[in-house]
Structure formats: C-alpha cells, structure tokens
Design a protein around this motif. Structure first.
Motif, mmCIF file in Angstrom:
data_model
loop_
_atom_site.group_PDB
_atom_site.id
_atom_site.type_symbol
_atom_site.label_atom_id
_atom_site.label_comp_id
_atom_site.label_asym_id
_atom_site.label_seq_id
_atom_site.Cartn_x
_atom_site.Cartn_y
_atom_site.Cartn_z
ATOM 1 N N ALA A 198 -10.913 42.480 -19.070
ATOM 2 C CA ALA A 198 -10.016 42.133 -17.956
ATOM 3 C C ALA A 198 -10.386 42.816 -16.645
ATOM 4 C CB ALA A 198 -8.578 42.496 -18.333
ATOM 5 N N LEU A 199 -11.331 43.744 -16.678
ATOM 6 C CA LEU A 199 -11.684 44.490 -15.463
ATOM 7 C C LEU A 199 -12.243 43.543 -14.403
ATOM 8 C CD1 LEU A 199 -11.894 47.338 -14.210
ATOM 9 C CD2 LEU A 199 -14.231 47.434 -15.099
ATOM 10 N N ARG A 200 -11.751 43.681 -13.172
ATOM 11 C CA ARG A 200 -12.179 42.850 -12.052
ATOM 12 C C ARG A 200 -12.717 43.719 -10.923
ATOM 13 N NH1 ARG A 200 -10.395 37.668 -12.271
ATOM 14 N NH2 ARG A 200 -10.445 37.462 -9.993
ATOM 15 N N VAL A 201 -13.538 43.114 -10.093
ATOM 16 C CA VAL A 201 -14.116 43.838 -8.970
ATOM 17 C C VAL A 201 -13.019 44.404 -8.079
ATOM 18 C CG1 VAL A 201 -15.576 43.620 -6.919
ATOM 19 C CG2 VAL A 201 -16.190 42.399 -9.018
ATOM 20 N N GLU A 202 -11.944 43.640 -7.946
ATOM 21 C CA GLU A 202 -10.834 44.068 -7.090
ATOM 22 C C GLU A 202 -10.130 45.304 -7.622
ATOM 23 O OE1 GLU A 202 -11.842 39.847 -6.561
ATOM 24 O OE2 GLU A 202 -11.331 41.053 -8.324
ATOM 25 N N ASP A 203 -10.393 45.653 -8.879
ATOM 26 C CA ASP A 203 -9.750 46.818 -9.501
ATOM 27 C C ASP A 203 -10.567 48.096 -9.321
ATOM 28 O OD1 ASP A 203 -7.813 45.066 -10.463
ATOM 29 O OD2 ASP A 203 -8.900 44.707 -12.336
ATOM 30 N N ILE A 204 -11.705 48.008 -8.649
ATOM 31 C CA ILE A 204 -12.610 49.149 -8.523
ATOM 32 C C ILE A 204 -12.594 49.671 -7.088
ATOM 33 C CG2 ILE A 204 -14.989 49.950 -8.771
ATOM 34 C CD1 ILE A 204 -15.447 47.671 -10.740
ATOM 35 N N GLU A 205 -12.397 50.973 -6.955
ATOM 36 C CA GLU A 205 -12.416 51.607 -5.634
ATOM 37 C C GLU A 205 -13.393 52.775 -5.657
ATOM 38 O OE1 GLU A 205 -8.670 52.721 -4.034
ATOM 39 O OE2 GLU A 205 -7.670 50.846 -4.596
ATOM 40 N N ARG A 248 -25.544 48.895 -10.703
ATOM 41 C CA ARG A 248 -26.802 48.168 -10.893
ATOM 42 C C ARG A 248 -26.543 46.811 -11.531
ATOM 43 N NH1 ARG A 248 -32.167 48.039 -11.232
ATOM 44 N NH2 ARG A 248 -33.182 47.159 -13.074
ATOM 45 N N TRP A 249 -25.716 46.767 -12.549
ATOM 46 C CA TRP A 249 -25.383 45.497 -13.193
ATOM 47 C C TRP A 249 -24.752 44.530 -12.191
ATOM 48 C CZ3 TRP A 249 -24.934 41.303 -15.876
ATOM 49 C CH2 TRP A 249 -23.717 40.618 -15.959
ATOM 50 N N MET A 250 -23.790 45.006 -11.415
ATOM 51 C CA MET A 250 -23.101 44.136 -10.470
ATOM 52 C C MET A 250 -24.051 43.649 -9.380
ATOM 53 S SD MET A 250 -19.480 46.237 -10.217
ATOM 54 C CE MET A 250 -18.814 45.168 -8.942
ATOM 55 N N SER A 251 -24.987 44.493 -8.975
ATOM 56 C CA SER A 251 -25.958 44.102 -7.957
ATOM 57 C C SER A 251 -26.925 43.056 -8.493
ATOM 58 C CB SER A 251 -26.729 45.335 -7.466
ATOM 59 O OG SER A 251 -27.751 44.974 -6.555
ATOM 60 N N LEU A 252 -27.463 43.282 -9.681
ATOM 61 C CA LEU A 252 -28.412 42.346 -10.268
ATOM 62 C C LEU A 252 -27.758 40.989 -10.563
ATOM 63 C CD1 LEU A 252 -30.314 44.654 -12.808
ATOM 64 C CD2 LEU A 252 -31.222 43.711 -10.675
ATOM 65 N N ALA A 253 -26.490 41.039 -11.017
ATOM 66 C CA ALA A 253 -25.800 39.809 -11.402
ATOM 67 C C ALA A 253 -25.131 39.115 -10.227
ATOM 68 C CB ALA A 253 -24.751 40.119 -12.476
ATOM 69 N N GLY A 254 -25.106 39.774 -9.074
ATOM 70 C CA GLY A 254 -24.438 39.191 -7.916
ATOM 71 C C GLY A 254 -22.934 39.126 -8.074
ATOM 72 N N VAL A 255 -22.378 40.094 -8.775
ATOM 73 C CA VAL A 255 -20.934 40.128 -8.995
ATOM 74 C C VAL A 255 -20.277 40.821 -7.811
ATOM 75 C CG1 VAL A 255 -19.090 40.979 -10.470
ATOM 76 C CG2 VAL A 255 -21.217 40.180 -11.499
ATOM 77 N N VAL A 256 -19.574 40.061 -6.993
ATOM 78 C CA VAL A 256 -18.908 40.614 -5.810
ATOM 79 C C VAL A 256 -17.396 40.413 -5.852
ATOM 80 C CG1 VAL A 256 -20.938 40.365 -4.343
ATOM 81 C CG2 VAL A 256 -19.325 38.465 -4.539
ATOM 82 N N THR A 271 -22.913 34.253 -15.826
ATOM 83 C CA THR A 271 -21.947 33.176 -15.678
ATOM 84 C C THR A 271 -20.790 33.650 -14.813
ATOM 85 O OG1 THR A 271 -20.612 33.789 -17.611
ATOM 86 C CG2 THR A 271 -22.566 32.420 -17.999
ATOM 87 N N ASP A 272 -19.840 32.763 -14.570
ATOM 88 C CA ASP A 272 -18.665 33.128 -13.780
ATOM 89 C C ASP A 272 -17.509 33.602 -14.658
ATOM 90 O OD1 ASP A 272 -19.952 32.420 -11.429
ATOM 91 O OD2 ASP A 272 -19.256 30.329 -11.538
ATOM 92 N N LYS A 273 -17.643 33.429 -15.968
ATOM 93 C CA LYS A 273 -16.537 33.710 -16.873
ATOM 94 C C LYS A 273 -16.604 35.125 -17.429
ATOM 95 C CE LYS A 273 -15.908 28.911 -18.364
ATOM 96 N NZ LYS A 273 -15.854 27.996 -19.545
ATOM 97 N N ALA A 274 -15.432 35.723 -17.562
ATOM 98 C CA ALA A 274 -15.341 37.060 -18.145
ATOM 99 C C ALA A 274 -15.656 37.010 -19.631
ATOM 100 C CB ALA A 274 -13.936 37.630 -17.936
ATOM 101 N N LEU A 275 -16.185 38.089 -20.154
ATOM 102 C CA LEU A 275 -16.428 38.190 -21.586
ATOM 103 C C LEU A 275 -15.100 38.180 -22.334
ATOM 104 C CD1 LEU A 275 -19.156 40.994 -21.731
ATOM 105 C CD2 LEU A 275 -19.496 38.559 -22.184
#
Length: 353
Positions: A198-205, A248-256, A271-275
């Motif tokens: 359930a972790l989302r980019v918006e949850d990270i500071e 590194r994972w978020m950068s390589l995968a383009g997860v913004v 993919t765009d879908k969460a695990l």
C-alpha cells in the motif's frame, strides 16, 4: 445445493435511483426492506479490511460446499451443522486459527442477514472450547530474516539484466533493484506485506537523517483515525542502505507518484499497478532461494520479525522497538524473540556442568 460465493448468499441489492458512483460488486444490503445507495454500499464494504473480506468469501464458499455435500442448509446454519463442520475440520487437521476465522465468517454472514449468530449457541460454544483445548497449539511463525543472512539475500538480487537478443545491451535489472529495496525497506521499517503493497510516493517525505514514511492505515489502524510514522534512516554502507535502495528503484522505474512497489514485466519495465501482498510474499521467498537458502520457513513477515529480533539482540528496548513496529502491546514483541530471551539470565547456563 450449489456452492455460493459470499456475495451471492447475501440479500440482493437494488440499484440506487440516482447516483454517480458505480456500484461495487461487493456491496451488501444490511436491511431487507431498505436498499442501499451505491455510496452507502461502498461504506459497508469499507467496514471490513479487503483482506478480511477476501478471507470471509473464501471461508463461506468452503462452508457452503461442505453443507451441499451433506444436504443441509448453510443459512441459517443450525448449531448441529456448525459443530459437525468444526468436528470435521478438527479431524482433518485444521489449525485452531483457521477454524476460528471460519467461525468469524459464519457470524459475519448471519449478522448481514439479521439472523441469530449460530456461533453463540451453547452447543457450538461447548464443542469449540473442547476443540481449542484438544487441538490448540502455538501458531507457526516465520523464521526471522536478519543480518548476516539478510545481506546475503540482498546481494543475490541481480544488478544487471543481460538480454539474449543479439545487439541489445545489458541494462540495470529493474526487478533486482525493486527486490533489493523491498527487502531493505521491509526490514528496517518493519513493515507488514500489506503496508509494503500500500505504500505510495505521496507517503514518503525526506528528512535530514533519511526518509519518513506515513502510513494512513495499517492492521492496528484500519479506520485511519490516527497517522503512523515510520523512519527510514540512512545507512553508512550504501550497499545496505534502505534509502539508497529505495531511491534507486524509484529512479530506474520512473516512479514519481502512486504505488511505490510495482510489478516488473519481461521487458524490464515497471507496471502501473501496485504489488499484491501475496506477491510480496512470493518475491521475498524467491530472493531467499536465489541466495541458496531454504525458503520454506521464511515469508514476507520474516522481515518484520527479523527487525524485532535483531534490534533486541543489539540492545534496543522493547519500547524503542515498538516505536518503529507500532505494536500496541509490548507483550506481543516477546513472541518474536522468545528463543533469544530463553537464554538471557537463565540459571541453567550457570550450572557449570
């Protein structure tokens, strides 16, 4: 009688006269004569965690199949039906925890139909107590995954994707980068698999010392009335740093934005879908196998258990550990470190034999 899924056993829901919200196929009607609007139905579904509802549907299907094989109605379930079902489960070797969840599913379905709860019947209570006393056993727990084995598993994550196609150059292995981040973040943040999913980019500071993860909901905070914070400190060794691995994972995968941990296709693209939480369990076991270890005793929960055990061995107090794991009961932590604690300040080690 045919086997019925949970939703098919519930009262039919008539569509709302006016609503812009699409009907949820899991929505249920609590009152026979008062149809729920689509919005109300959505709130009914939200009253139980998604994992709980999936478990209830599976349990109800199993129970109705058992009833069909014996020609007895599943709804309303007679006390003798419930005790016969429990007895068969016990004789088949079902765990007490499994049977307890099946009873919860039966109770839930009957409550939705405004029917008496069969699990409160004196006959059922008596048989259930006897089963618990006869077949009760400590729950099986996943082995903790912690250093140095954890680092072996992390290092076994493939760094490079080598293609068999002639002329296609090697590139960073996206699945390997994701698994490395998943392992280190899951361990240091002591997250449950559902929380990782359930972790989302918006949850990270960002923080001067690393990252702060905000968990809007968790197993112990299902209503979201309070916010849980988990810290992710930087490590001195970049190869073992959860912050470095995650970024590194978020950068390589383009997860913004959106889900942090996602699937990776055969084309080495995210993919765009969460695990799914169960997929995380599979990925952790696959990573352990890659490191040459037997994955049978491990699961995604091994990361959380590993954090608690390793932190305890490093001298952290139960209160400090609970601050990160968000355990509400300090006594619960003892189930993770019981083997190590058994040797602490124990007179048997001082006999001099």
């Amino acid at each position: 009688m045919n086997e019925q899924p949970l939703r098919d056993s519930l009262p039919p829901r008539r569509p709302a006269r006016s609503s812009t919200v699409a009907a949820d196929t899991d929505a249920v009607q609590l009152l026979e004569d008062v149809p729920l609007t689509d919005v109300e139905a959505g709130y009914v579904d939200a009253a139980r965690a998604a994992n709980t509802m999936r478990g209830y549907r599976s349990d109800w299907r199993e129970f109705t199949a058992w009833c069909a094989g014996r020609g007895v109605p599943p709804l309303p379930a007679a006390p003798a039906t419930v005790t016969g079902y429990l007895t068969d489960l016990a004789h088949a070797g079902a765990k007490v925890g499994t049977m307890s969840r099946r009873l919860s599913a039966l109770k839930f379905v009957h409550q939705l139909r405004n029917l008496p709860d069969p699990t409160r019947n004196a006959r059922v209570v008596a048989v259930w107590e006897g089963i618990r006393r006869t077949h009760g056993a400590p729950p099986e727990q996943s082995a903790p995954l912690m250093p140095p084995e954890l680092f072996d598993v992390v290092e076994a994550c493939p760094p490079t994707k080598v293609w068999k196609t002639k002329g296609r150059v090697a590139e960073p292995d996206l699945a390997g980068a994701r698994d490395r981040a998943l392992l280190l973040v899951g361990f240091v943040a002591a997250l449950r698999r559902s929380e990782l999913a359930a972790l989302r980019v918006e949850d990270i500071e960002e923080h001067a010392n690393g990252l702060v993860l905000t968990l809007p909901r968790s197993k112990t905070n299902q209503t979201g009335e309070s916010t849980e914070l988990v810290v992710l400190p930087r490590a001195s060794n970049p190869d073992r740093c959860p912050v470095t691995a995650l970024q590194r994972w978020m950068s390589l995968a383009g997860v913004v934005e959106g889900p942090v941990f996602r699937g990776v296709g055969k084309n080495n693209r995210a993919t765009d879908k969460a695990l799914h939480p169960e997929s995380i369990n599979t990925l952790v076991q696959a990573a352990i196998t890659r490191a040459g270890m037997d994955a049978n005793t491990y699961s995604a929960h091994s990361l959380r258990a590993g954090f608690v055990t390793y932190a305890h061995l490093r001298g952290a107090s139960d209160r400090a550990i609970a601050h990160q794991t968000r355990h509400r009961s300090l006594a619960t932590l003892g189930t993770y470190v019981r083997v190590q604690q058994a040797w602490t300040d124990n007179a048997a080690t001082l006999l001099g034999l």
